[in-house]
Design a protein around this motif. Structure first.
Motif, PDB file in Angstrom:
ATOM      1  N   PHE A   1      56.857 -32.103  -0.548  1.00  0.00           N
ATOM      2  CA  PHE A   1      57.115 -31.635   0.769  1.00  0.00           C
ATOM      3  C   PHE A   1      58.434 -31.722   1.146  1.00  0.00           C
ATOM      4  O   PHE A   1      59.560 -32.708   0.732  1.00  0.00           O
ATOM      5  CB  PHE A   1      56.594 -32.167   2.030  1.00  0.00           C
ATOM      6  CG  PHE A   1      55.424 -31.396   2.121  1.00  0.00           C
ATOM      7  CD1 PHE A   1      54.222 -30.516   1.186  1.00  0.00           C
ATOM      8  CD2 PHE A   1      53.992 -32.412   2.420  1.00  0.00           C
ATOM      9  CE1 PHE A   1      53.171 -30.232   0.894  1.00  0.00           C
ATOM     10  CE2 PHE A   1      52.633 -31.850   2.924  1.00  0.00           C
ATOM     11  CZ  PHE A   1      52.135 -30.846   1.607  1.00  0.00           C
ATOM     12  N   GLY A   2      59.708 -30.219   1.493  1.00  0.00           N
ATOM     13  CA  GLY A   2      61.311 -30.143   1.723  1.00  0.00           C
ATOM     14  C   GLY A   2      61.852 -29.987   0.663  1.00  0.00           C
ATOM     15  O   GLY A   2      62.833 -30.504   0.438  1.00  0.00           O
ATOM     16  N   THR A   3      60.875 -29.668  -0.593  1.00  0.00           N
ATOM     17  CA  THR A   3      61.483 -29.553  -2.091  1.00  0.00           C
ATOM     18  C   THR A   3      62.193 -27.789  -1.910  1.00  0.00           C
ATOM     19  O   THR A   3      61.463 -26.919  -1.234  1.00  0.00           O
ATOM     20  CB  THR A   3      61.077 -29.326  -3.026  1.00  0.00           C
ATOM     21  OG1 THR A   3      60.175 -31.275  -2.817  1.00  0.00           O
ATOM     22  CG2 THR A   3      61.488 -29.715  -4.507  1.00  0.00           C
TER      23      THR A   3
ATOM     24  N   SER B   1      56.716 -26.768   2.585  1.00  0.00           N
ATOM     25  CA  SER B   1      56.909 -27.123   3.100  1.00  0.00           C
ATOM     26  C   SER B   1      55.224 -28.114   3.454  1.00  0.00           C
ATOM     27  O   SER B   1      54.676 -27.546   3.462  1.00  0.00           O
ATOM     28  CB  SER B   1      57.353 -27.054   4.701  1.00  0.00           C
ATOM     29  OG  SER B   1      56.205 -25.915   5.144  1.00  0.00           O
ATOM     30  N   ALA B   2      54.918 -28.935   4.860  1.00  0.00           N
ATOM     31  CA  ALA B   2      53.964 -29.459   4.468  1.00  0.00           C
ATOM     32  C   ALA B   2      53.121 -28.619   5.617  1.00  0.00           C
ATOM     33  O   ALA B   2      52.265 -28.324   5.544  1.00  0.00           O
ATOM     34  CB  ALA B   2      54.323 -30.876   5.626  1.00  0.00           C
ATOM     35  N   ARG B   3      53.803 -27.719   5.805  1.00  0.00           N
ATOM     36  CA  ARG B   3      53.096 -27.036   6.917  1.00  0.00           C
ATOM     37  C   ARG B   3      53.185 -25.685   6.226  1.00  0.00           C
ATOM     38  O   ARG B   3      51.945 -24.463   6.389  1.00  0.00           O
ATOM     39  CB  ARG B   3      53.628 -26.052   8.047  1.00  0.00           C
ATOM     40  CG  ARG B   3      53.777 -27.329   8.867  1.00  0.00           C
ATOM     41  CD  ARG B   3      54.437 -27.334  10.028  1.00  0.00           C
ATOM     42  NE  ARG B   3      56.221 -26.678   9.788  1.00  0.00           N
ATOM     43  CZ  ARG B   3      57.183 -26.206  10.875  1.00  0.00           C
ATOM     44  NH1 ARG B   3      57.132 -26.715  12.173  1.00  0.00           N
ATOM     45  NH2 ARG B   3      58.336 -26.159  10.461  1.00  0.00           N
TER      46      ARG B   3
ATOM     47  N   GLY C   1      57.731 -18.494   8.561  1.00  0.00           N
ATOM     48  CA  GLY C   1      56.503 -18.928   7.288  1.00  0.00           C
ATOM     49  C   GLY C   1      55.471 -18.658   7.528  1.00  0.00           C
ATOM     50  O   GLY C   1      54.933 -17.805   8.461  1.00  0.00           O
TER      51      GLY C   1
ATOM     52  N   GLU D   1      58.874 -21.645   3.710  1.00  0.00           N
ATOM     53  CA  GLU D   1      59.357 -21.643   4.612  1.00  0.00           C
ATOM     54  C   GLU D   1      61.020 -21.066   4.085  1.00  0.00           C
ATOM     55  O   GLU D   1      60.782 -21.497   2.741  1.00  0.00           O
ATOM     56  CB  GLU D   1      59.517 -22.160   6.011  1.00  0.00           C
ATOM     57  CG  GLU D   1      58.382 -23.091   6.186  1.00  0.00           C
ATOM     58  CD  GLU D   1      58.870 -23.580   7.171  1.00  0.00           C
ATOM     59  OE1 GLU D   1      59.429 -24.036   7.866  1.00  0.00           O
ATOM     60  OE2 GLU D   1      57.810 -25.057   7.916  1.00  0.00           O
TER      61      GLU D   1
ATOM     62  N   VAL E   1      60.827 -23.145   0.601  1.00  0.00           N
ATOM     63  CA  VAL E   1      61.313 -24.228   1.109  1.00  0.00           C
ATOM     64  C   VAL E   1      59.702 -24.622   1.137  1.00  0.00           C
ATOM     65  O   VAL E   1      58.740 -23.701   1.559  1.00  0.00           O
ATOM     66  CB  VAL E   1      62.006 -25.112   2.039  1.00  0.00           C
ATOM     67  CG1 VAL E   1      61.662 -26.213   2.299  1.00  0.00           C
ATOM     68  CG2 VAL E   1      63.659 -25.108   1.828  1.00  0.00           C
TER      69      VAL E   1
ATOM     70  N   ARG F   1      53.456 -18.434  10.571  1.00  0.00           N
ATOM     71  CA  ARG F   1      52.836 -19.651  11.155  1.00  0.00           C
ATOM     72  C   ARG F   1      52.667 -19.306  13.105  1.00  0.00           C
ATOM     73  O   ARG F   1      53.640 -17.850  13.010  1.00  0.00           O
ATOM     74  CB  ARG F   1      53.900 -20.094  11.266  1.00  0.00           C
ATOM     75  CG  ARG F   1      54.306 -21.034   9.522  1.00  0.00           C
ATOM     76  CD  ARG F   1      52.725 -22.157   9.370  1.00  0.00           C
ATOM     77  NE  ARG F   1      53.424 -23.292  10.921  1.00  0.00           N
ATOM     78  CZ  ARG F   1      52.279 -23.916  10.888  1.00  0.00           C
ATOM     79  NH1 ARG F   1      51.216 -24.506  10.493  1.00  0.00           N
ATOM     80  NH2 ARG F   1      52.919 -25.192  12.151  1.00  0.00           N
TER      81      ARG F   1
END
Length: 387
Positions: A201-203, A224-226, A188, A229, A222, A316
């Motif tokens: 986040f997560g969607t 994500s909070a980071r 990611g 990804e 996706v 990442r």
């Protein structure tokens, strides 16, 4: 004396042990972790993607610059042979709509159990919690430091991602051979999101086209909070890692002119967000990405919707990557994957300097190189003794 020492009990190491034990040699497999095949099992948690049902040349080309050296190994053990191998271990296989091949059980554990049963029947001894610490096969073990002096050794030590599962790349410090620097692969990318993105986040972002350079990929990813990804990002991650920009076509089924025509309709009293949602049927996550990366919004909004430039902070961390690029260079090995500077020492799997996309390519090549190294070791052991 043990005939063969295999260091690493992932797919490559177990395949080498399978080949060598089937040829009648005594084999010891040393694994640093408390159990074998940990990354293999983790990869199979969401469905073990063993290989890809694709024409051979197309399959081979996915390995890019490593394709020429991997060609004979994948010709000997490619997608067709990988499927037959799994079926020979009692696993019924099926091919998904994308060409990816899975066991009908989906999980990796039934296949691994059957495989370990066969290895046990062939006399393979697996020693867990045996961590190689360099030298002439010295290991930290629950019983203290132990040493083995085999006739041949197969190194299958893994890459440098997912250290908690056993692949930490520590072997590169003492292998005394040229090693290309490790880099994350199939990873990611970090994004420093604005606070309004937290609710997304997560969607998953579906029905989108990712463009990097001349490459276009229709796949989902996706938020994500980071950062970003998922499969779509992994598919273009190498090019992004190398510095090429990512743009998103948020409406790949609609032409630029069609988007402009819809945006030219009267907006009335609707807010811009509601207007975009109704006129273009943009879901909340796509609207959020548009506002995140395109503000201040330009006059020609249609062109941005069709080519949204994504800003990010880079990959990442490597330990979060599905796999790694880099590793033991092929110019340190002969055609049988034996180290030229260390006769009788072979190498296989992700520790070698090659890179593969997701979709079954990584696992198939790990199995193929493990088999190739095992065959090379069998031939080495069968040589007549020197006069």
């Amino acid at each position: 004396m043990t005939d063969v020492l295999v260091i690493g009990a992932g797919p490559a190491g177990l395949m080498a042990a399978d080949v060598l034990s089937a040829a009648g040699h005594s084999v010891v497999v040393a694994e640093a972790k408390p159990s074998v095949g940990r990354k293999f099992l983790m990869a199979g948690k969401s469905g073990l993607n063993l290989t890809k049902d694709a024409p051979f040349e197309a399959f081979l080309n996915a390995y890019e610059e490593a394709a020429p050296v991997l060609r004979p190994m994948l010709e000997a053990f490619g997608p067709t042979q990988a499927i037959a191998w799994a079926e020979g271990l009692g696993q019924e296989m099926f091919t998904g709509s994308s060409g990816r091949v899975f066991p009908k059980a989906m999980k990796a554990s039934p296949l691994l159990r059957a495989w370990l049963g066969r290895l046990d029947a062939q006399g393979v001894e697996v020693r867990t919690r045996w961590r190689w610490i360099g030298g002439a096969y010295r290991f930290e073990t629950p019983e203290g430091v132990q040493e083995i002096m085999p006739k041949v050794c197969v190194l299958a030590c893994g890459g440098a991602s997912w250290a908690r599962l056993g692949s930490d790349g520590a072997w590169a410090e003492w292998i005394d051979a040229p090693v290309a620097p490790f880099q994350p692969a199939n990873m990611g990318f970090e994004v420093e999101w604005s606070p309004h993105m937290a609710k997304h986040f997560g969607t998953p972002v579906k029905n989108v086209e990712l463009q990097v350079g001349a490459n276009r990929v229709r796949a989902e990813f996706v938020i994500s909070a980071r950062g970003l990804e998922g499969g779509g990002i992994y598919a273009v991650s190498r090019m992004m890692r190398e510095g090429q920009a990512l743009t998103l076509d948020l409406l790949p089924d609609m032409s630029l002119d069609a988007v402009r025509a819809k945006l030219a309709k009267p907006r009335g009293k609707a807010s811009l967000t509601n207007f975009l949602r109704k006129a273009l049927k943009l879901p909340p996550e796509k609207l959020a990405l548009l506002m995140e990366f395109a503000r201040p919004l330009p006059q020609d909004l249609a062109s941005v919707i069709k080519a949204l430039h994504v800003t990010h902070l880079g990959p990442r961390p490597m330990d979060e990557a599905i796999s790694t690029a880099g590793g033991l260079r092929f110019d340190a090995l002969d055609a049988s994957l034996m180290m030229t500077a260390r006769p009788g020492v072979f190498a296989a799997g992700e520790m070698l300097d090659w890179e593969a996309p997701t979709g079954g390519y990584l696992l198939t090549a790990c199995l193929a190189t493990g088999r190739w190294a095992g065959d090379g070791a069998v031939k080495y052991l069968s040589r007549p003794p020197a006069a």
